[in-house]
Motif scaffolding. Structure first.
Motif, mmCIF file in Angstrom:
data_model
loop_
_atom_site.group_PDB
_atom_site.id
_atom_site.type_symbol
_atom_site.label_atom_id
_atom_site.label_comp_id
_atom_site.label_asym_id
_atom_site.label_seq_id
_atom_site.Cartn_x
_atom_site.Cartn_y
_atom_site.Cartn_z
ATOM 1 N N TYR B 14 43.280 -1.744 -13.081
ATOM 2 C CA TYR B 14 42.611 -1.155 -14.239
ATOM 3 C C TYR B 14 43.147 0.249 -14.455
ATOM 4 N N LYS B 17 40.519 6.103 -17.899
ATOM 5 C CA LYS B 17 40.804 7.343 -18.609
ATOM 6 C C LYS B 17 41.085 8.489 -17.625
ATOM 7 N N ALA B 18 40.590 8.349 -16.381
ATOM 8 C CA ALA B 18 40.794 9.419 -15.392
ATOM 9 C C ALA B 18 41.416 8.916 -14.102
ATOM 10 N N LYS B 19 41.336 7.614 -13.871
ATOM 11 C CA LYS B 19 41.813 7.061 -12.605
ATOM 12 C C LYS B 19 42.541 5.737 -12.836
ATOM 13 N N HIS B 75 30.938 3.645 -2.271
ATOM 14 C CA HIS B 75 32.153 2.847 -2.088
ATOM 15 C C HIS B 75 33.244 3.602 -1.332
ATOM 16 N N GLN B 88 35.605 0.784 -1.434
ATOM 17 C CA GLN B 88 35.161 -0.600 -1.354
ATOM 18 C C GLN B 88 35.128 -1.176 -2.760
ATOM 19 N N VAL B 90 33.779 -3.152 -5.729
ATOM 20 C CA VAL B 90 32.460 -3.668 -6.133
ATOM 21 C C VAL B 90 32.571 -4.255 -7.531
ATOM 22 N N LYS B 129 27.850 0.669 -20.528
ATOM 23 C CA LYS B 129 29.272 0.996 -20.322
ATOM 24 C C LYS B 129 30.145 0.072 -21.157
ATOM 25 N N GLU B 185 27.855 5.795 -11.489
ATOM 26 C CA GLU B 185 28.041 4.355 -11.692
ATOM 27 C C GLU B 185 27.723 3.655 -10.382
ATOM 28 N N ASP B 198 32.562 4.636 -8.338
ATOM 29 C CA ASP B 198 33.274 5.538 -9.245
ATOM 30 C C ASP B 198 33.516 6.911 -8.625
HETATM 31 N N1 LIG Z 1 34.527 0.601 -6.251
HETATM 32 C C1 LIG Z 1 34.916 0.160 -7.435
HETATM 33 N N2 LIG Z 1 35.209 -1.146 -7.624
HETATM 34 C C2 LIG Z 1 35.583 -1.602 -8.832
HETATM 35 N N3 LIG Z 1 35.680 -0.818 -9.929
HETATM 36 C C3 LIG Z 1 35.402 0.483 -9.807
HETATM 37 C C4 LIG Z 1 34.992 1.040 -8.571
HETATM 38 N N4 LIG Z 1 34.736 2.360 -8.758
HETATM 39 C C5 LIG Z 1 34.992 2.611 -10.057
HETATM 40 N N5 LIG Z 1 35.382 1.501 -10.712
HETATM 41 C C6 LIG Z 1 35.748 1.378 -12.127
HETATM 42 O O1 LIG Z 1 37.104 1.772 -12.251
HETATM 43 C C7 LIG Z 1 37.300 2.612 -13.383
HETATM 44 C C8 LIG Z 1 37.688 3.993 -12.916
HETATM 45 O O2 LIG Z 1 38.583 4.599 -13.769
HETATM 46 P P1 LIG Z 1 38.155 5.641 -14.892
HETATM 47 O O3 LIG Z 1 39.397 6.350 -15.273
HETATM 48 O O4 LIG Z 1 36.962 6.439 -14.472
HETATM 49 O O5 LIG Z 1 37.718 4.588 -16.012
HETATM 50 P P2 LIG Z 1 36.966 4.736 -17.409
HETATM 51 O O6 LIG Z 1 38.002 5.099 -18.405
HETATM 52 O O7 LIG Z 1 36.378 3.362 -17.633
HETATM 53 O O8 LIG Z 1 35.886 5.793 -17.211
HETATM 54 C C9 LIG Z 1 35.951 2.663 -14.108
HETATM 55 O O9 LIG Z 1 35.907 1.694 -15.134
HETATM 56 C C10 LIG Z 1 34.966 2.318 -13.014
HETATM 57 O O10 LIG Z 1 33.790 1.681 -13.534
#
Ligand SMILES: Nc1ncnc2c1ncn2[C@@H]1O[C@H](COP(=O)(O)OP(=O)(O)O)[C@@H](O)[C@H]1O
Ligand SMILES: Nc1ncnc2c1ncn2[C@@H]1O[C@H](COP(=O)(O)OP(=O)(O)O)[C@@H](O)[C@H]1O
Ligand SMILES: [Mg+2]
Ligand SMILES: [Mg+2]
Lengths: 245, 245
Positions: B14, B17-19, B75, B88, B90, B129, B185, B198
């Motif tokens: 995935y 926007k930040a990760k 996590h 972890q 999730v 979300k 989250e 998150d």
């Molecule tokens: N432990 C996890 N397992 C699966 N997905 C996760 C976990 N922690 C965060 N995420 C998801 O991964 C994404 C993190 O990337 P981010 O750049 O924050 O995305 P977004 O643009 O959706 O805010 C988010 O959609 C978040 O919900």
């Protein structure tokens, strides 16, 4: 308490968008006048419509009476004329309580769900009653933070709203009408009890004919679907017919 | 379970926007890369900023570690490099959980209350979300109707969010920072437990210096108040100094 026959209309207390509320010689009783006016978009769209007031006044009186027979207390006391009622004065709790059985209106707009999608459980939403703020959506924590209601009052409102919903759904079903959603207002009596107030009419309900799926409510006006008052009169006629059985 | 030292980064799961979230050779573990990117207005405003990723990565690791010591499971597993963590995996519950101690942001906009008005009780709000829907506000009945979470999960989320809030408020207070509000989250583990997921950084918190009342969070970017990364680094420095005592 003043004898009902001796109640006299006094000063205009509040000029609303659909009703005028007058004080009476009894401090616990208000005189409601249903106006021939309909508004939408929080008053930005406003039209005068002959016979609208008396139709809503009659529908509201009838529905409050039916709910009373089911043990749901409301402010309604009696009908005085085709457009006027006596009601118990309450302190309105500034939460517009919306009960949804099927997706419509702002729910569909917010969450892009399908129009008339059925909910497994009725969905209750509160909106903060404030013309200046455009009645924003809020949750229980927000309502508490804003001092709009206590947790106990919100619990009572939910219970009363769900009970009213059960009975109203049945009443409309017998009229071949689907109760999609509706808005209630509740108020506090001098004794601190939460009771149903305001009105119950096609102004505050979304009603859909079970066969034609046509709107039989204010959406006719909101969406410019045709003449509104004949549609409201149709609802009143079906209600009266149902009452005769 | 794979030994942590043997974990290898695999496919991009995935691109957020930040990760960036990557799968690993362990199906229960994800590899998170914190990017040097900041966005606002649901991605409509997007800028690259050197060192932003490593600052948020370090702050988040630290706060998750402090919360774990207080019994709040998250996590977070371990830091791999300045910008990378193992977490972890999730199933994210699609509710952005906002905890508010003082009025700010969309609360002030919706209800026109005073900025930084203190709430007697923390206010919790859920947002659905969904980038397509612009993360709309919802209540528990809506969340249930949309299948976003069960009542039990929402109760657990509230409990964990309030507990995290208590500890985070204290941590920030020691750093002379007011925790105005923050977004969490939560996700479901394979065992069905609700845990914190998150990140926890100035991207998702509103932080105000207790003396100067200046924003020490993403509002610096949202409102164009100056350089953002130095502000984030200031938060990290205060956190590290606090940890030394
Ligand atoms: N432990 C996890 N397992 C699966 N997905 C996760 C976990 N922690 C965060 N995420 C998801 O991964 C994404 C993190 O990337 P981010 O750049 O924050 O995305 P977004 O643009 O959706 O805010 C988010 O959609 C978040 O919900
Ligand atoms: N029993 C009652 N006691 C006091 N106020 C009431 C009672 N029932 C309704 N009200 C209030 O009186 C007003 C009714 O007029 P209406 O035209 O519906 O107003 P609005 O434009 O606010 O919707 C509403 O503000 C409603 O909250
Ligand atoms: Mg009204
Ligand atoms: Mg994110």
């Amino acid at each position: 308490m003043t004898e009902l026959t001796e109640i006299k209309k006094q000063d205009l207390l509040y000029q609303g968008k659909a009703k005028e509320m007058y004080t009476t010689n009894d401090p616990d009783i208000l005189w409601v006048h249903y106006m021939d006016q309909v508004t939408a978009l929080n008053g930005k769209k406003k039209v005068q419509m002959k016979d609208k007031g008396k139709t809503n006044c009659a529908i509201s009186a009838r529905l409050f009476t039916e709910l009373r027979e089911q043990g749901i207390v409301s402010h309604f006391i009696e009908q005085l004329s085709p457009t006027d009622q006596l009601v118990q004065k309450v302190q309105i709790i500034p939460l517009e309580t919306v009960v949804r059985n099927y997706a419509s209106g702002s729910f569909v707009k917010r969450y892009q769900t399908e129009y008339l999608q059925k909910f497994d459980q009725p969905v209750i939403e509160f909106f903060y009653k404030s013309d200046e703020l455009d009645d924003p959506f809020l949750n229980d924590d927000d309502a508490l933070a804003l001092g709009a209601a206590t947790r106990e009052q919100m619990a009572q409102i939910r219970q009363l709203a769900l009970k009213a919903n059960q009975h109203l759904r049945q009443i409309f079903a017998k009229m071949n009408v689907l109760l999609v959603d509706f808005k209630l207002e509740f108020g506090l009596t001098a004794a601190g009890d939460v009771i149903l107030a305001d009105e119950l009419s096609p102004d505050n309900c979304r009603l859909v004919d079970l066969d034609t799926k046509q709107s039989l409510d204010k959406d006719v006006f909101r969406k410019g679907l045709g003449e509104m008052v004949p549609v409201y009169e149709e609802i009143l006629q079906r209600l009266l017919k149902e009452g005769e059985r």
